[in-house]
Design an enzyme around this catalytic site. Sequence first.
Site, mmCIF file in Angstrom:
data_model
loop_
_atom_site.group_PDB
_atom_site.id
_atom_site.type_symbol
_atom_site.label_atom_id
_atom_site.label_comp_id
_atom_site.label_asym_id
_atom_site.label_seq_id
_atom_site.Cartn_x
_atom_site.Cartn_y
_atom_site.Cartn_z
ATOM 1 N N ARG A 103 38.213 33.916 46.129
ATOM 2 C CA ARG A 103 39.212 34.991 45.995
ATOM 3 C C ARG A 103 39.983 35.048 47.301
ATOM 4 O O ARG A 103 39.399 35.248 48.376
ATOM 5 C CB ARG A 103 38.536 36.336 45.739
ATOM 6 C CG ARG A 103 39.475 37.509 45.985
ATOM 7 C CD ARG A 103 38.922 38.825 45.531
ATOM 8 N NE ARG A 103 38.872 38.883 44.083
ATOM 9 C CZ ARG A 103 38.721 40.021 43.395
ATOM 10 N NH1 ARG A 103 38.607 41.173 44.023
ATOM 11 N NH2 ARG A 103 38.676 40.011 42.079
ATOM 12 N N HIS A 130 44.989 36.115 38.115
ATOM 13 C CA HIS A 130 43.601 36.589 38.021
ATOM 14 C C HIS A 130 43.010 36.035 36.716
ATOM 15 O O HIS A 130 42.740 36.786 35.766
ATOM 16 C CB HIS A 130 43.563 38.110 38.060
ATOM 17 C CG HIS A 130 42.205 38.681 38.381
ATOM 18 N ND1 HIS A 130 41.100 37.889 38.634
ATOM 19 C CD2 HIS A 130 41.779 39.969 38.499
ATOM 20 C CE1 HIS A 130 40.061 38.661 38.877
ATOM 21 N NE2 HIS A 130 40.436 39.921 38.804
ATOM 22 N N GLN A 133 39.506 37.322 35.042
ATOM 23 C CA GLN A 133 39.583 38.657 34.436
ATOM 24 C C GLN A 133 40.075 38.573 32.993
ATOM 25 O O GLN A 133 39.538 39.238 32.099
ATOM 26 C CB GLN A 133 40.543 39.538 35.262
ATOM 27 C CG GLN A 133 40.809 40.902 34.654
ATOM 28 C CD GLN A 133 39.637 41.853 34.780
ATOM 29 O OE1 GLN A 133 39.109 42.040 35.864
ATOM 30 N NE2 GLN A 133 39.223 42.466 33.678
ATOM 31 N N ASP A 225 47.364 48.287 35.577
ATOM 32 C CA ASP A 225 46.655 47.890 36.801
ATOM 33 C C ASP A 225 47.213 48.740 37.936
ATOM 34 O O ASP A 225 48.250 49.410 37.783
ATOM 35 C CB ASP A 225 46.896 46.384 37.052
ATOM 36 C CG ASP A 225 46.122 45.849 38.253
ATOM 37 O OD1 ASP A 225 45.140 46.494 38.698
ATOM 38 O OD2 ASP A 225 46.497 44.773 38.763
ATOM 39 N N CYS A 265 41.744 46.437 34.567
ATOM 40 C CA CYS A 265 40.802 45.499 35.202
ATOM 41 C C CYS A 265 39.883 46.210 36.191
ATOM 42 O O CYS A 265 38.826 45.683 36.522
ATOM 43 C CB CYS A 265 41.575 44.372 35.885
ATOM 44 S SG CYS A 265 42.706 44.952 37.171
ATOM 45 N N ARG A 293 32.945 40.850 32.303
ATOM 46 C CA ARG A 293 33.172 39.875 33.383
ATOM 47 C C ARG A 293 31.933 38.997 33.524
ATOM 48 O O ARG A 293 32.022 37.786 33.714
ATOM 49 C CB ARG A 293 33.435 40.572 34.736
ATOM 50 C CG ARG A 293 34.648 41.482 34.789
ATOM 51 C CD ARG A 293 35.965 40.777 34.646
ATOM 52 N NE ARG A 293 36.245 39.774 35.652
ATOM 53 C CZ ARG A 293 36.582 39.997 36.929
ATOM 54 N NH1 ARG A 293 36.709 41.214 37.380
ATOM 55 N NH2 ARG A 293 36.827 38.998 37.764
HETATM 56 N N1 CP Z 1 38.725 43.503 38.375
HETATM 57 C C1 CP Z 1 38.248 42.951 39.494
HETATM 58 O O1 CP Z 1 38.522 41.764 39.806
HETATM 59 O O2 CP Z 1 37.438 43.740 40.234
HETATM 60 P P1 CP Z 1 36.914 43.460 41.715
HETATM 61 O O3 CP Z 1 38.123 43.494 42.624
HETATM 62 O O4 CP Z 1 35.957 44.555 41.989
HETATM 63 O O5 CP Z 1 36.270 42.106 41.750
HETATM 64 N N1 NVA Z 2 46.248 43.589 41.114
HETATM 65 C C1 NVA Z 2 44.998 43.960 41.742
HETATM 66 C C2 NVA Z 2 43.835 43.477 40.925
HETATM 67 C C3 NVA Z 2 42.489 43.848 41.476
HETATM 68 C C4 NVA Z 2 41.360 43.306 40.660
HETATM 69 C C5 NVA Z 2 44.946 43.373 43.135
HETATM 70 O O1 NVA Z 2 45.338 42.217 43.327
HETATM 71 O O2 NVA Z 2 44.531 44.078 44.053
#
Ligand code: CP
Ligand code: NVA
Length: 307
Positions: A103, A130, A133, A225, A265, A293
Site C-alpha cells: 500500500r 484500490h 477492495q 468514500d 470502503c 475483505r
Molecule cells: N478500506 C480499507 O482499505 O481500509 P483500511 O485503510 O483500513 O485498510
Molecule cells: N480513498 C481513501 C480510501 C481508504 C481505504 C484513501 O485513499 O484514503
Amino acid sequence: MKHYIDFHRDVSFEDLDYLLDTAIDLKAKTKAGIEHHLLKGKTLAMIFTKSSTRTRVSFEVGMYQLGGMALFLSNNDIQIGRGETIYDTANVLSGMVDGIMIRTFKHQDVQDLADYGRIPVINGLTDDQHPTQVLADLLTIKEHKGALKGLKMAYLGDGNNMANSLLHACAKAGMDISVASPKAYTCPDKYVLEAQEDAKVTGSKIVMTEDPFEAAEGADVIYTDTWTSMGQEAEKAQRVEIFKNYQVNSKLMGVAQKDAIFMHCLPAYRGYEVTEDVIDGPQSVVFDEAENRLHAHKAILVNCFLN
Ligand code: CP
Ligand code: NVA
C-alpha cells in the site's frame, strides 16, 4: 506469474468468476471451521507506507488461515523509508518471500516492484486504485442481491482511487455504474475508457455526471468514500465545502431503489460523506463489506500464489 495490481488489466472475466467462487468457498470453509491450508509454508511481505486497519488485518489473518504467514513492514521500519530503491527492495524480497502486498502513494512504485521482482505483487491501495477492495465489494453485492449483472451502482463524491476501481469492477461484472462528482474531481478519462472497453462486452452502462440525484436514481447500490483521502489532509476544509452536495443522506437514499444497499470502503466520516442514520441504518452493509475483505483477499492470494 499473476499480479493483482490493476483490476482492469489483471483480472480477466474468467479470473473474476474464479475469484468470487473461491472467496465464497473459502468463506464457507472458514465459517464451518474447515481447515484450508492451501498456502502452507508460503510467506507474504506486506509493505505499508500509508495507514491501514482492514487491509492489514485481512491479509495477515488470511495468510494465517491459509497455512502461511505474513510480515508487516511499515516504511518507518524498513529501509525503503530511508531511501533504499524499489529495484533493490524487489530483488531482496524476491529471494526471501513468495509474494508482496504493498500500500503506497504512487501507483508506478507498485508496478516497478512487480517489474523488478520475481514474485507476485498485490496492490493494497495507491493514490490511483484500490483493486482489492472492489473484489470484496462485488462479493458483498452478490451476497445481498443474489447476482451482479444488470444491477446499478451509484458512486457519490470524490473521483478517487475507490471510484476508479469501482468503474473497473462494475464494468467487468456487468453492472451499470453512475459516478457523480464535481467536474474538477471526476475520475480520469483513462478509467472511464477502460470501463467502457469491458462494458462493450458485458453490456453495462457507464454514466459520469455532476448531479448526485441523477446518479442515485433507481440505484441498487449507493456507494461513497471519504472526501479527503490519505495524503490530502491539508485540503480537508476546502474539500468539505466542495463535496457538501454529494453527501449520502436519507433524501438521497430516497431516490434509489427501496431495497438499495449502502456501501462504504471505510474508514467513514459520519456527518461528512454520509450521515449517521444511513451508515448505521438498516440499508447499510458496511460491516459485511469489511469482513468480506478477508474472504476476498484469501481468494486473491490463492490465485496469485497457486495459479
Ligand atoms: N478500506 C480499507 O482499505 O481500509 P483500511 O485503510 O483500513 O485498510
Ligand atoms: N480513498 C481513501 C480510501 C481508504 C481505504 C484513501 O485513499 O484514503
